[in-house]
Design an enzyme around this catalytic site. Structure first.
Site, PDB file in Angstrom:
ATOM      1  N   GLU A 235       1.782   5.823   7.019  1.00 35.80           N
ATOM      2  CA  GLU A 235       3.473   5.986   7.024  1.00 35.80           C
ATOM      3  C   GLU A 235       3.700   5.358   8.419  1.00 35.80           C
ATOM      4  O   GLU A 235       3.539   6.201   9.459  1.00 35.80           O
ATOM      5  CB  GLU A 235       3.695   7.421   6.715  1.00 35.80           C
ATOM      6  CG  GLU A 235       3.597   8.045   5.529  1.00 35.80           C
ATOM      7  CD  GLU A 235       4.147   7.283   4.396  1.00 35.80           C
ATOM      8  OE1 GLU A 235       5.319   6.595   4.649  1.00 35.80           O
ATOM      9  OE2 GLU A 235       3.492   7.125   3.225  1.00 35.80           O
ATOM     10  N   CYS A 270      11.634   7.267  11.530  1.00 31.02           N
ATOM     11  CA  CYS A 270      11.420   5.874  10.980  1.00 31.02           C
ATOM     12  C   CYS A 270      12.524   5.282  10.167  1.00 31.02           C
ATOM     13  O   CYS A 270      12.333   4.387   9.813  1.00 31.02           O
ATOM     14  CB  CYS A 270      10.002   6.048  10.063  1.00 31.02           C
ATOM     15  SG  CYS A 270       8.592   6.510  11.286  1.00 31.02           S
TER      16      CYS A 270
END
Length: 464
Positions: A235, A270
């Site tokens: 990720e 993010c």
């Protein structure tokens, strides 16, 4: 356990001491790995009821100690208290979801008598743990991103070793304190505070067949290259975009959502909004609304419950963000709001006229910076979103179903959020990206699949 290698954790806002811990020694690391290996068979043999009960208990204990967790997150991460509280609530939900998934983790029944040669046969496909998991977590969500690795591991009965970010180990250790009191096999869960440069041996240890990493793209690439034979989930980063389509009417709502979620946690997410593409029909009306919404955000001490935007994680990060803003301006960009820095705090910043190759558009800022760019059509907006090395999530503000499906069909991202910012995440949904944003998916059920592999059982002589 402790060692002589003591690390003092300081508050990113003012440098005050948040707490102390110590780095694990090589002996601690070996003990954790050996214990995880020894626990693997026992963990896999735990009943669904036992796994679910442990997860429910973790959820309940985090809820009971919510204030303690939130204060600790703010102290070591610098996240405003309101967002720290939201993170704790999400962790409570994540473990509760994992308990439910553990109860329905059953496998698949497949009839085989579709061919005469397989008459009287039936297949059962169950998923079993690949083995002990190494989880490497980042600083920006020191509780919930750990939860998204630990909860699915326990749900499938896999031991897990957590290496938290060096800047934020205390929250993971507090979670470990809760888990140490559970009735689980020894070795099912360990927290190993380590400097990043000492994590390579853990990554390469053949006894840990799964590596789950959340963090920067360069480090993720190094991990993938170092252990191509392992099951690695990544990720990684993103420069998330929001598109205001031609048909969108509620510009004030879009401006408010983009302002908040471009700056929440100082942009250190993010999926924080970074790139804002606005249909040219709306630019003149939308931009003042966005600037007003950004101006209304309160910047300051994250321990104050009224603070919306706190510091970034350290001075080095703040200096980098300030430099990138300066480079964008030098390349022709204009500062519409903010742009300044005081210590580790960056003013919420809005830029326009920024070239596509400037770092604040092309890279992941990981700071409170929004770049507004007009587009002449929705199609041009879709192309602008995809003009990125990253592909995590995108937000598309449209009322039209055909535009929503066009975005979903065309955009190379892991998720499209319609009518809202790309920052939306429900903890049960599949979450992850494509391109430089990584591989694999989190979200409890999705991670459970990554942590396991299918095992087939064929029964013969079965009358259906």
């Amino acid at each position: 356990m402790t060692s002589a290698d003591v690390r003092t954790i300081r508050h990113p806002f003012d440098g005050s001491i948040a707490g102390e811990t110590s780095y694990a020694t090589p002996e601690h690391v070996e003990e954790a790995v050996a214990s995880a290996v020894a626990a693997a068979a026992k963990g896999a043999a735990l009943s669904a009821a036992e796994r679910a009960a442990a997860l429910d208990e973790i959820s309940a204990q985090i809820a009971r100690r919510a204030g303690e967790f939130a204060s600790l997150i703010t102290a070591e991460n610098g996240k405003p208290l309101k967002w720290a509280r939201a993170e704790v609530s999400r962790a409570v939900s994540t473990f509760r979801w994992a308990a439910e998934e553990a109860r329905r983790f059953s496998g698949e029944l497949q009839r085989l008598d579709t061919d005469p040669a397989a008459a009287g046969r039936i297949a059962l496909i169950r998923r079993v743990p690949r083995g002990p998991i190494l989880a490497i977590s980042p600083f920006n969500f020191p509780l919930n991103l750990v939860a998204h690795k630990v909860a699915p591991a326990l749900a499938v009965g896999a031991p897990i070793i957590v290496k938290p970010a060096p800047a934020t180990p205390l929250t993971a250790l507090l979670l470990g304190e809760i888990m140490s009191g559970l009735d689980l096999p020894a070795g099912m869960f360990s927290v190993l505070p380590l400097p990043n440069e000492r994590a390579a041996a853990l990554v390469e240890d053949p006894r840990l067949p799964v590596v789950s990493f959340t963090g920067s793209g360069p480090v993720g690439s190094q991990i993938q290259a170092a252990v191509p034979h392992k099951h690695v989930t990544l990720e990684l980063g993103g420069n998330a975009a929001a598109l205001i389509c031609q048909d969108w009417t509620d510009l004030a709502h879009a401006a408010q959502r983009i302002a908040v979620f471009g700056n929440y946690q100082a942009g250190q997410s993010c999926i924080a909004v970074q790139r804002v593409f606005v249909h040219r029909d709306h630019v003149e009306a939308f931009t003042p609304k966005l600037l007003a919404a950004v101006a209304a955000l309160r910047t300051g001490d994250p321990r104050d419950t009224d603070t919306d935007v706190g510091p970034v994680i350290d001075e080095r990060a703040a200096e980098r963000i300030e430099q990138w803003i300066g480079e964008a301006v030098a390349a022709g960009g204009r500062v519409l709001a903010g742009g300044g820095r005081k210590g580790t705090t960056i003013e919420p910043t809005v830029l326009t006229g920024v070239p596509a190759d400037a770092k604040v558009r092309a890279e992941e800022v990981f700071g409170p910076v929004l770049v507004v760019t007009p587009v002449d059509s929705d199609d041009e907006g879709f192309a602008a979103i995809d003009d990125s090395a990253y592909g995590l999530q995108a937000g598309v503000f449209t009322h039209r179903l055909d535009t929503a499906f066009a975005a979903h069909r065309r955009l190379r991202v892991g998720g499209v959020i319609v009518g809202d910012v790309p920052s939306f995440r429900a903890d049960q949904m599949p979450y992850g990206g494509v391109k430089a944003s990584g591989s694999g998916r989190e979200g409890v059920a999705s991670a459970m699949e990554d942590y396991t592999e299918p095992r087939l059982l064929v029964l013969t002589g079965v009358a259906l």
